[in-house]
Design a protein around this motif. Structure first.
Motif, PDB file in Angstrom:
ATOM      1  N   HIS A 306       0.270   1.268 -27.740  1.00 29.99           N
ATOM      2  CA  HIS A 306      -0.673   2.022 -27.345  1.00 29.99           C
ATOM      3  C   HIS A 306      -0.921   3.709 -27.544  1.00 29.99           C
ATOM      4  CE1 HIS A 306      -3.244   3.199 -23.933  1.00 29.99           C
ATOM      5  NE2 HIS A 306      -2.403   4.174 -23.454  1.00 29.99           N
ATOM      6  N   MET A 307       0.248   4.325 -27.835  1.00 28.46           N
ATOM      7  CA  MET A 307       0.161   5.603 -28.255  1.00 28.46           C
ATOM      8  C   MET A 307      -0.382   5.675 -29.505  1.00 28.46           C
ATOM      9  SD  MET A 307       3.908   6.736 -26.660  1.00 28.46           S
ATOM     10  CE  MET A 307       3.810   8.660 -27.713  1.00 28.46           C
ATOM     11  N   LEU A 308      -0.005   4.939 -30.406  1.00 26.62           N
ATOM     12  CA  LEU A 308      -0.626   4.915 -31.827  1.00 26.62           C
ATOM     13  C   LEU A 308      -2.217   4.708 -32.015  1.00 26.62           C
ATOM     14  CD1 LEU A 308       2.346   3.063 -33.918  1.00 26.62           C
ATOM     15  CD2 LEU A 308       1.516   5.615 -34.146  1.00 26.62           C
ATOM     16  N   LEU A 309      -2.552   3.714 -31.254  1.00 28.50           N
ATOM     17  CA  LEU A 309      -4.198   3.374 -31.086  1.00 28.50           C
ATOM     18  C   LEU A 309      -4.794   4.346 -30.360  1.00 28.50           C
ATOM     19  CD1 LEU A 309      -3.533  -0.502 -30.388  1.00 28.50           C
ATOM     20  CD2 LEU A 309      -4.205   0.625 -32.582  1.00 28.50           C
ATOM     21  N   GLN A 310      -4.253   4.974 -29.327  1.00 29.84           N
ATOM     22  CA  GLN A 310      -5.236   5.916 -28.533  1.00 29.84           C
ATOM     23  C   GLN A 310      -5.406   7.347 -29.161  1.00 29.84           C
ATOM     24  OE1 GLN A 310      -2.896   7.720 -25.038  1.00 29.84           O
ATOM     25  NE2 GLN A 310      -4.433   7.252 -23.792  1.00 29.84           N
ATOM     26  N   THR A 314     -10.244   4.245 -31.178  1.00 32.28           N
ATOM     27  CA  THR A 314     -11.128   3.296 -31.371  1.00 32.28           C
ATOM     28  C   THR A 314     -11.379   2.575 -30.287  1.00 32.28           C
ATOM     29  OG1 THR A 314      -9.210   1.990 -31.777  1.00 32.28           O
ATOM     30  CG2 THR A 314     -10.149   3.087 -33.693  1.00 32.28           C
ATOM     31  N   HIS A 315     -12.504   1.648 -30.276  1.00 31.84           N
ATOM     32  CA  HIS A 315     -12.903   0.713 -29.180  1.00 31.84           C
ATOM     33  C   HIS A 315     -12.082  -0.274 -29.159  1.00 31.84           C
ATOM     34  CE1 HIS A 315     -16.482   3.000 -28.844  1.00 31.84           C
ATOM     35  NE2 HIS A 315     -17.186   2.836 -30.140  1.00 31.84           N
ATOM     36  N   THR A 319      -9.922  -2.345 -31.774  1.00 33.51           N
ATOM     37  CA  THR A 319      -8.504  -2.201 -31.908  1.00 33.51           C
ATOM     38  C   THR A 319      -7.830  -3.722 -31.714  1.00 33.51           C
ATOM     39  OG1 THR A 319      -8.678  -0.218 -30.676  1.00 33.51           O
ATOM     40  CG2 THR A 319      -6.623  -1.476 -30.260  1.00 33.51           C
ATOM     41  N   ARG A 320      -8.278  -4.575 -30.747  1.00 32.84           N
ATOM     42  CA  ARG A 320      -8.096  -6.092 -31.073  1.00 32.84           C
ATOM     43  C   ARG A 320      -8.187  -6.540 -32.372  1.00 32.84           C
ATOM     44  NH1 ARG A 320      -8.043  -8.705 -25.836  1.00 32.84           N
ATOM     45  NH2 ARG A 320      -7.694 -11.032 -26.078  1.00 32.84           N
ATOM     46  N   GLU A 321      -9.175  -6.450 -33.086  1.00 32.35           N
ATOM     47  CA  GLU A 321      -9.321  -6.816 -34.385  1.00 32.35           C
ATOM     48  C   GLU A 321      -8.259  -6.311 -35.182  1.00 32.35           C
ATOM     49  OE1 GLU A 321     -12.547  -6.939 -37.926  1.00 32.35           O
ATOM     50  OE2 GLU A 321     -12.924  -6.252 -36.222  1.00 32.35           O
ATOM     51  N   LEU A 322      -7.867  -5.102 -35.080  1.00 38.59           N
ATOM     52  CA  LEU A 322      -6.988  -4.610 -36.159  1.00 38.59           C
ATOM     53  C   LEU A 322      -5.688  -5.335 -35.808  1.00 38.59           C
ATOM     54  CD1 LEU A 322      -5.640  -2.407 -38.024  1.00 38.59           C
ATOM     55  CD2 LEU A 322      -5.691  -0.696 -36.036  1.00 38.59           C
ATOM     56  N   LYS A 416       1.473  -4.259 -20.105  1.00 28.51           N
ATOM     57  CA  LYS A 416       0.424  -3.441 -19.565  1.00 28.51           C
ATOM     58  C   LYS A 416      -0.195  -2.324 -20.629  1.00 28.51           C
ATOM     59  CE  LYS A 416      -1.431  -0.785 -15.627  1.00 28.51           C
ATOM     60  NZ  LYS A 416      -2.254   0.043 -16.603  1.00 28.51           N
ATOM     61  N   PRO A 417       0.669  -1.548 -21.433  1.00 24.58           N
ATOM     62  CA  PRO A 417       0.250  -0.419 -22.101  1.00 24.58           C
ATOM     63  C   PRO A 417      -0.411  -1.164 -23.277  1.00 24.58           C
ATOM     64  CG  PRO A 417       2.602  -0.101 -21.821  1.00 24.58           C
ATOM     65  CD  PRO A 417       2.242  -1.535 -20.999  1.00 24.58           C
ATOM     66  N   MET A 418      -0.056  -2.315 -23.729  1.00 20.53           N
ATOM     67  CA  MET A 418      -0.889  -3.118 -24.931  1.00 20.53           C
ATOM     68  C   MET A 418      -2.079  -3.399 -24.369  1.00 20.53           C
ATOM     69  SD  MET A 418      -0.005  -3.734 -27.853  1.00 20.53           S
ATOM     70  CE  MET A 418      -0.518  -5.019 -28.526  1.00 20.53           C
ATOM     71  N   GLU A 419      -2.423  -3.827 -23.211  1.00 16.93           N
ATOM     72  CA  GLU A 419      -3.634  -4.116 -22.615  1.00 16.93           C
ATOM     73  C   GLU A 419      -4.409  -3.191 -22.437  1.00 16.93           C
ATOM     74  OE1 GLU A 419      -3.068  -8.382 -20.137  1.00 16.93           O
ATOM     75  OE2 GLU A 419      -2.314  -6.670 -19.090  1.00 16.93           O
ATOM     76  N   ASP A 420      -4.027  -1.943 -22.284  1.00 23.44           N
ATOM     77  CA  ASP A 420      -4.915  -0.640 -21.954  1.00 23.44           C
ATOM     78  C   ASP A 420      -5.539  -0.543 -23.261  1.00 23.44           C
ATOM     79  OD1 ASP A 420      -4.264  -0.439 -19.335  1.00 23.44           O
ATOM     80  OD2 ASP A 420      -2.623   1.037 -19.875  1.00 23.44           O
ATOM     81  N   SER A 421      -5.217  -1.003 -24.460  1.00 23.82           N
ATOM     82  CA  SER A 421      -5.720  -0.642 -25.782  1.00 23.82           C
ATOM     83  C   SER A 421      -6.459  -1.823 -26.197  1.00 23.82           C
ATOM     84  CB  SER A 421      -4.497  -0.435 -27.022  1.00 23.82           C
ATOM     85  OG  SER A 421      -3.865   0.924 -26.451  1.00 23.82           O
ATOM     86  N   VAL A 422      -6.147  -2.895 -26.109  1.00 22.04           N
ATOM     87  CA  VAL A 422      -6.731  -4.182 -26.721  1.00 22.04           C
ATOM     88  C   VAL A 422      -7.345  -4.910 -25.692  1.00 22.04           C
ATOM     89  CG1 VAL A 422      -5.075  -4.131 -28.410  1.00 22.04           C
ATOM     90  CG2 VAL A 422      -4.773  -5.666 -26.761  1.00 22.04           C
TER      91      VAL A 422
END
Length: 868
Positions: A306-310, A314-315, A319-322, A416-422
């Motif tokens: 989550h920290m890396l993606l944040q 990215t949308h 992010t989910r696609e990545l 949950k942190p993952m879901e916050d991103s993807v």
């Protein structure tokens, strides 16, 4: 060994190498990592451990763990010629950092000064030459332009004066086979050859024979001419040091270190320095934002992702696609075509990709290869991709970490942190995983149960299929030593599914759990029918009916230990406890720490203590006063009481209350009494001293710490210790306002030949080194039986060290000495280390929080029994 290299040239070369270390842009860990140069410049370098490695006919043999620097000093001593040592270890083990530290130490005059020049050999450039030809002298000249061609030529004519550093040999492992002919190697440093030939010639000794080489590789290098060591990373002590260097606050670093040691799956990865850096970064971020630190490896990787993606902003859809694309990459190294076929083409030119991957070559080239910065992250993203796409199936041939992450991500808290991103995970996939788990367990375990160990990853949100699977596994095993249901929120249906497992479990942890009345009823059934001997409900709020149900069930079980710490119990609940204790319960240990029972509660409880099998009871911090001590004393005086340990610490007993308890000590009952911080004064000490000297008292352990006993109280206790009938062996007098006169008397007690004391804690008394002298004198005496001595916060300085060491060396019994929070400095360390190395019977010398600098950490590390 020195060649004809001028001092000025050597110093110029050292300065250039120092700058190259400080400006190093070598690969970092997840979240960026701390550059090698910064690690060294700020003094944050933490030594690594290595072990010898031999892969022979009898298989792989590994030696004992050693400090990296010790191995360097041993393998490259002054006068040695042609030493060639390789250190191998996986990604993130710190190989590059230790190589840069070796270079730094040479340039600063700290280490390996018997070599005239230290030269980097550019392994990557050699591998990249391909079919192009170049001489070794020419390449070294390009890498070290500060050395003139003439000077370099002279230096290469005396290879025995050179130390070559080859970092990253894994890039050229295929070059290390035995040369097929003389044409496969060169002997002249000015002879041009391809990169593979130059490297092969160096390693086989035809180029620069007599030169010493320091090599790193991800895999073991199989050449007879090389000494091989495996980089095993951080020991526990080194990890603690790393945390202390990372966090400025000593207390915070220790607290977070302990949390990391307890986090499920995290501790197993902390030997990797890169992982340690990532872990500390996450802990720091979570602490500063007042969020809960990760409690499992899955939760940690979820936060890191989550920290890396944040950072990339990215949308969620992109992010989910990545994440999905990265998760489909299963090989350690993969090609450009692999990346594009997994849907990553659109990300190849975006910086977000470099936060997860490292590239070997131009990112747009078909010849480029990719690999993950962290193998852990690769397994994590692979598991995450299962929950993001219906086409991804669970693989049956993956590492244990993959299945660990699958299970962890099925828990809503950890994902949950993952879901916050993807975005939210597919619920149908979570159900599918639960079904797969049940099928996998029921299919595989019956055949391999004797060789398998079940380890459930997430209990906080178990589903019925999880409970059924766990019960099946435990039934297959026949019993379970410990079932950890920490923070479990289970319905009555789920607990019902767990009954087979509960019946077969010896010890059950339900701390911070949430169970309703129906769930407790099922648990009571398992208790009555099972083999449970220990149950921990600490920090769980039990409803009145639930607690009543548990107490009733315990009357008919084999349970011996019950932990109810911080369960919000009241005086009314104590009535149920009393009925249980006097109703046939086999309970031996009961802990009620931190419940507001108040006096009425203890009065109710005391009625059950008169006729029960209880041997230990903990009433620490239960809001008690002297008003309830009469009832407790009466229960202890009852001829049927079996109580041996009583903890009344942190209650407002005062002198009147303790005197009532002391009456029970004359009936040959209690062995251990703990009344720390009970607002006692010296006025209670005459009664205490009289009891200690009485014929019927059998007390062996007494803790009266954090009470204002003063000089008069301390002297009366010392007088009692001189009595032949005093049975005390363990005495704690920490922070009791004792004076030097008391310490003089204690010294007399210890040397009298009458005292049985083997453990004495007298720290935090404001007396200083003059009082400590009485302890040192006692230790030297043949009659002193002390095995443990605690002098924490005693304002001890370096001035006492010589006498301290003489006394410990003279003692025939001392094994543990606690000197935490004193003011000793670096100059004390050599004597203390010498003492401990010469006294193997000393199992611990605790020197934490003295005034030591990092300059002595290496020396302290040589003695494993020193804690600092």
């Amino acid at each position: 060994m020195q060649s004809e290299i001028s001092y000025d040239v050597q110093q110029l070369h050292k300065e250039a190498l120092r700058n190259s270390v400080l400006n190093s842009t070598l690969p970092n860990s997840l979240l960026g990592g701390q550059p090698v140069g910064e690690v060294i410049r700020r003094g944050h370098y933490t030594p690594l451990s290595v072990c010898s490695y031999h892969d022979g006919c009898g298989g792989v043999k590994r030696g004992d763990w050693e400090a990296f620097e010790d191995v360097i000093s041993r393998e490259f001593p002054p006068g040695s010629v042609g030493r060639r040592v390789v250190f191998h270890g996986g990604v993130g083990m710190g190989k590059t950092t230790v190589m840069e530290k070796v270079i730094w130490d040479w340039t600063t005059g700290t280490r390996l000064q018997h070599y005239a020049l230290l030269l980097r050999v550019p392994v990557l450039e050699l591998a990249a030459l391909g079919g192009k030809a170049e001489s070794l002298q020419s390449m070294l000249g390009r890498v070290h332009p500060q050395i003139s061609a003439e000077t370099l030529s002279i230096a290469l004519q005396s290879p025995q004066s050179l130390l070559l550093v080859l970092d990253g040999l894994e890039q050229s492992q295929d070059l290390l086979c035995t040369p097929s002919s003389s044409s496969s190697v060169v002997c002249d440093v000015q002879q041009e050859a391809t990169g593979p030939v130059l490297l092969c010639s160096l390693l086989h000794g035809s180029l620069l024979p007599g030169a010493s080489m320091l090599i790193t590789s991800r895999e073991p290098v199989k050449l007879e001419s090389l000494r091989v060591f495996e980089v095993v990373g951080f020991s526990q002590t080194q990890r603690r040091t790393f945390f202390q260097e990372f966090f400025d606050d000593v207390g915070l670093s220790e607290r977070l270190f302990q949390q990391s040691e307890q986090a499920l799956g995290v501790n197993e990865q902390c030997f990797r320095p890169a992982f340690c850096w990532t872990l500390c970064s996450v802990f720091k971020t979570q602490f500063e934002s007042k969020n809960t630190p990760p409690e499992t490896l899955t939760h940690l990787l979820s936060i890191v992702t989550h920290m890396l993606l944040q950072k990339q902003k990215t949308h969620a859809e992109e992010t989910r696609e990545l994440v999905l694309g990265l998760g489909k990459l299963t090989n350690p190294v993969f090609s450009y075509n692999d990346a594009t076929s997994c849907g990553l083409r659109s990300f190849l030119h975006q910086p977000v990709l470099s936060t997860f991957l490292c590239f070997n070559g131009d990112v747009t080239s078909l010849d480029t290869t990719f690999s993950f910065l962290s193998p852990l992250m690769q397994e994590f993203l692979s598991a995450a991709s299962f929950y993001l796409d219906q086409s991804v199936q669970i693989s049956d041939e993956r590492s244990d970490l993959y299945y660990t992450f699958l299970a962890g991500l099925s828990d809503s808290v950890q994902r949950k942190p993952m879901e916050d991103s993807v975005g939210r995970f597919d619920e149908s996939r979570i159900s599918e995983f639960s079904q797969w788990l049940m099928g996998y367990v029921s299919t595989v375990l019956p055949e391999s149960i004797s060789k398998s160990q079940w380890r459930h990853v997430s209990y906080s949100e178990m589903q019925e299929p999880d409970c059924a699977a766990l019960s099946y596994v435990v039934s297959c095993m026949g019993e379970m030593e410990y079932m950890n249901l920490y923070r479990a929120k289970l319905t009555d249906e789920q607990v019902e599914k767990l009954i087979p497992a509960l019946r077969l479990s010896k010890n059950i942890g339900l701390s911070q759990s949430g169970l309703n009345v129906a769930s407790i009823t099922h648990l009571a059934t398992a208790l009555a029918e099972g083999r449970m001997t220990s149950l921990d409900f600490s920090c769980s709020r039990l409803e009145k009916e639930s607690f009543k149900t548990i107490c009733h069930a315990l009357t008919h079980t084999v349970l011996q230990s019950l932990m109810l710490n911080g369960c919000h119990l009241t005086a009314a609940d104590c009535e149920e406890l009393a009925k249980m204790l006097s109703g046939g319960s086999r309970l031996r240990v009961l802990s009620l720490y931190g419940n507001k029972l108040e006096d009425q509660g203890l009065i109710h409880l005391s009625s059950g203590l008169e006729n029960c099998r209880l041997q230990e009871i903990n009433l620490d911090s239960c809001s008690l006063t002297a008003a309830s001590m009469s009832a407790l004393s009466s229960a202890l005086n009852n001829g049927f009481s079996e109580l041996r340990m009583l903890d009344l610490s942190r209650n407002s007993l005062k002198d009147d209350g303790i005197e009532l308890i002391l009456q029970a000590l004359q009936k040959r009952r209690l062995n251990t009494l703990k009344v720390s911080a009970c607002e006692l004064t010296g006025f209670c000490c005459p009664a205490l001293a009289a009891v200690l000297q009485s014929e019927n008292c059998c007390l062996t352990e007494l803790d009266v710490s954090v009470n204002d006993l003063g000089q008069s109280g301390g002297m009366q206790i010392c007088e009692a210790l001189m009595a032949p009938k005093c049975t005390l062996e363990i005495l704690e007098l920490t922070r009791c306002e004792l004076t030097e006169e008391v310490f003089r008397a204690l010294g007399t007690v210890l040397t009298s030949g009458v005292s049985r004391l083997t453990s004495l804690s007298v720290g935090m008394n404001n007396v200083g080194e003059s009082a400590a002298k009485h302890m040192w004198e006692a230790l030297r005496h043949k009659n002193c039986k002390l095995q443990h001595l605690d002098l924490e916060i005693f304002t001890l300085t370096d001035a006492c060290v010589e006498e301290l060491c003489e006394s410990v060396a003279a003692s025939s019994t001392l094994s543990t000495l606690i000197l935490k929070n004193n003011t000793m400095t670096d100059s004390a360390v050599p004597q203390l280390v010498k003492l401990m190395l010469a006294r193997p019977q000393m199992t611990e010398l605790n020197l934490r929080y003295n005034n030591f600098s990092e300059d002595v950490f290496d020396l302290l590390e040589t003695c494993p029994n020193i804690v600092y």
